[in-house]
Design a protein around this motif. Sequence first.
Motif: not given
Length: 99
Positions: A70-79, A83-91
Amino acid sequence: MVGAIILWIIMIAFLFFILHAVIQSALDSSNMAKNIQDIRDYLYDTKREGRTDKRAVAEQLLSTQPGAPQDLYEECPACGEKIIQHEPECPSCGLRLKD
């Protein structure tokens, strides 16, 4: 003696053929095979339509799977962008999240 060996080889080959057919039948009718075929069809349609937005494709695939988290996202620590969990970089900001 040679005839008995040939007969054994034929019987073993026949046994493996039957075993292969039974296993293949079980795999083809399994739930996993159906899910894999659904993913293949979706990816084929996505490629044919020319969609290349990886985020949209990932969201669509995850949302259609039974038991999807259900929780597919996490917050980018910079901005702070979601973002989708386990994404290699923030789009959004380009921060590299994983090595």
